[in-house]
Design a protein around this motif. Structure first.
Motif, short mmCIF file in Angstrom:
data_model
loop_
_atom_site.label_atom_id
_atom_site.label_comp_id
_atom_site.label_asym_id
_atom_site.label_seq_id
_atom_site.Cartn_x
_atom_site.Cartn_y
_atom_site.Cartn_z
N VAL A 155 0.83 -1.20 0.00
CA VAL A 155 0.00 0.00 0.00
C VAL A 155 0.87 1.25 0.00
N MET A 156 1.84 1.31 0.93
CA MET A 156 2.70 2.48 1.03
C MET A 156 3.63 2.60 -0.17
N ALA A 157 4.07 1.48 -0.73
CA ALA A 157 4.99 1.51 -1.87
C ALA A 157 4.36 2.18 -3.09
N ALA A 158 3.02 2.16 -3.17
CA ALA A 158 2.34 2.74 -4.33
C ALA A 158 2.00 4.21 -4.15
N ILE A 159 2.36 4.79 -3.01
CA ILE A 159 1.99 6.17 -2.70
C ILE A 159 3.20 7.09 -2.89
N THR A 160 2.97 8.23 -3.51
CA THR A 160 4.03 9.21 -3.75
C THR A 160 4.48 9.84 -2.44
N ARG A 161 5.78 10.12 -2.34
CA ARG A 161 6.30 10.83 -1.18
C ARG A 161 7.28 11.91 -1.63
N TRP A 162 7.41 12.94 -0.78
CA TRP A 162 8.27 14.08 -1.09
C TRP A 162 9.16 14.41 0.11
N PRO A 163 10.37 14.94 -0.13
CA PRO A 163 11.17 15.46 0.99
C PRO A 163 10.62 16.84 1.37
N VAL A 164 10.40 17.05 2.66
CA VAL A 164 9.79 18.29 3.14
C VAL A 164 10.62 18.83 4.30
N THR A 165 10.84 20.14 4.30
CA THR A 165 11.50 20.80 5.42
C THR A 165 10.66 22.00 5.84
N ILE A 166 10.29 22.03 7.13
CA ILE A 166 9.48 23.12 7.66
C ILE A 166 10.30 23.88 8.70
N SER A 167 10.43 25.17 8.50
CA SER A 167 11.11 26.03 9.47
C SER A 167 10.07 26.83 10.24
N TYR A 168 10.22 26.85 11.57
CA TYR A 168 9.28 27.55 12.46
C TYR A 168 9.96 28.80 13.03
N PHE A 169 9.27 29.93 12.89
CA PHE A 169 9.80 31.20 13.35
C PHE A 169 8.86 31.81 14.39
N GLU A 170 9.45 32.46 15.38
CA GLU A 170 8.64 33.25 16.30
C GLU A 170 7.94 34.34 15.49
N SER A 171 6.70 34.63 15.84
CA SER A 171 5.93 35.60 15.08
C SER A 171 6.65 36.95 15.00
N GLY A 172 6.83 37.45 13.77
CA GLY A 172 7.49 38.73 13.57
C GLY A 172 9.00 38.69 13.65
N LYS A 173 9.59 37.48 13.73
CA LYS A 173 11.04 37.37 13.91
C LYS A 173 11.71 36.52 12.82
N LYS A 174 11.18 36.55 11.61
CA LYS A 174 11.75 35.74 10.55
C LYS A 174 13.18 36.13 10.22
N ASP A 175 13.51 37.42 10.42
CA ASP A 175 14.86 37.88 10.11
C ASP A 175 15.91 37.29 11.05
N GLU A 176 15.46 36.76 12.18
CA GLU A 176 16.40 36.22 13.17
C GLU A 176 16.70 34.74 12.96
N GLY A 177 16.08 34.15 11.95
CA GLY A 177 16.31 32.74 11.69
C GLY A 177 15.32 31.87 12.44
N PRO A 178 15.15 30.61 12.01
CA PRO A 178 14.17 29.73 12.64
C PRO A 178 14.57 29.32 14.05
N SER A 179 13.57 29.15 14.90
CA SER A 179 13.84 28.64 16.24
C SER A 179 13.89 27.12 16.22
N TYR A 180 13.43 26.53 15.12
CA TYR A 180 13.32 25.07 15.06
C TYR A 180 13.03 24.67 13.63
N THR A 181 13.59 23.55 13.18
CA THR A 181 13.33 23.05 11.83
C THR A 181 13.02 21.56 11.88
N LEU A 182 12.00 21.18 11.16
CA LEU A 182 11.61 19.77 11.08
C LEU A 182 11.70 19.32 9.63
N ALA A 183 12.43 18.24 9.36
CA ALA A 183 12.53 17.68 8.02
C ALA A 183 12.05 16.23 8.05
N PHE A 184 11.45 15.78 6.96
CA PHE A 184 10.93 14.42 6.90
C PHE A 184 10.53 14.11 5.46
#
Length: 288
Positions: A224-253
């Protein structure tokens, strides 16, 4: 798995633990559709599933970074756009700081998301003191205004301007973008983490579809899983209004179209934890 963050992760376990699902209250009211459509057709229904991941330290930078870490993450997801989505996870981590004794933490989280309503419960137990509990609910009841009501650690209400996504909405938006061949998604997300008050600005980068089988044992012989498409994803989380300071945390999967994830990477800047899938049980999936 949903797009979730282990922001309280300065801590994880070595031994196997059983999943504890803490009931989250269910909100009533009209149920707008959760899943958007992509130019290539409707997004596949999100799969109900149990998944287990073994966690370990994969990178450590700097003299004060941990020297070792190991643990386990147990995750459960089920539901549908009509009935709402239940999500729960338990994360236990044992971490060895550069100095001092080993630290152990046990975090349990349960959420329920239905249309414009979201309830959350997060309990963190550490050896440093009494458990920390954050619980409450959020509602999109006034256009683009998000009303947040906290029950713990103390009763408190607040309102947040601008459009905000809940975790499953965010996940569905990312999958729809991936199916449409898009590579960048910006969104403001509320998931009840930290103190239950924060809305995070996120930037998601989506790579090209991955070909070839996944190496995880639970996926190697799963047709079942072998037939399903998957993508590499990276999500960066920023404190509100502080994107210029870089992410406080990053999740990749690696994200499957049905919402299951593998090859987790929790990047805290000075150290990174990796999560390898060790068990997967697909549950009956509702299309309602």
């Amino acid at each position: 798995m949903r797009v979730f963050r282990s922001r309280l992760l300065p801590v994880l376990v070595a031994a196997a633990v059983s999943l504890l699902v803490v009931p989250a209250g269910r909100a009533e009211g009209p149920v707008p559709p959760v899943a958007p459509l992509s130019p290539q057709g409707p997004v596949m229904p999100l799969a109900g599933h149990h998944a287990t991941y073994d966690l370990k330290l994969v990178k450590s930078v700097g003299a004060k970074s941990p020297t070792s870490a190991r643990g386990r993450l147990l995750y459960e997801f089920h539901g549908s756009p009509k009935d709402g989505y239940d999500q729960a996870f338990r994360q236990v981590v044992q971490i060895q700081p550069a100095e001092g004794t080993t630290r152990l933490s046990d975090m349990r989280s349960a959420t329920f998301e239905k249309g414009g309503d979201f309830t959350f419960y997060v309990k963190t137990i550490s050896q440093e003191g009494s458990p920390d509990i954050v619980s409450g609910e959020a509602q999109k009841s006034r256009g683009d205004i998000l009303d947040i009501t906290l029950q713990k650690p103390q009763t408190e209400t607040m309102a947040v301007d601008n459009k905000v996504l809940f975790p499953t909405e965010h996940l569905v938006k990312i999958i729809a973008a991936a199916k449409a061949g898009q590579h960048l998604v910006d969104a403001r997300v509320f998931d009840g983490s930290d103190d239950g008050k924060k809305v995070f600005e996120t930037t998601t980068i989506i790579g090209r579809p991955i070909t070839g089988p996944a190496p995880d044992a639970p996926l190697q012989h799963n047709a079942v899983m072998a037939a399903i498409t998957r993508w590499p994803v990276t999500i960066s989380y920023f404190e509100s209004g502080k994107k210029d300071e870089g992410p406080s945390y990053t999740l990749a999967f690696e994200l499957y179209e049905n919402g299951v994830s593998r090859a987790l990477r929790f990047d805290y800047g000075d150290f990174t934890l990796g999560g390898e899938m060790t068990n997967l049980e697909l549950l009956p999936t509702s299309t309602r």
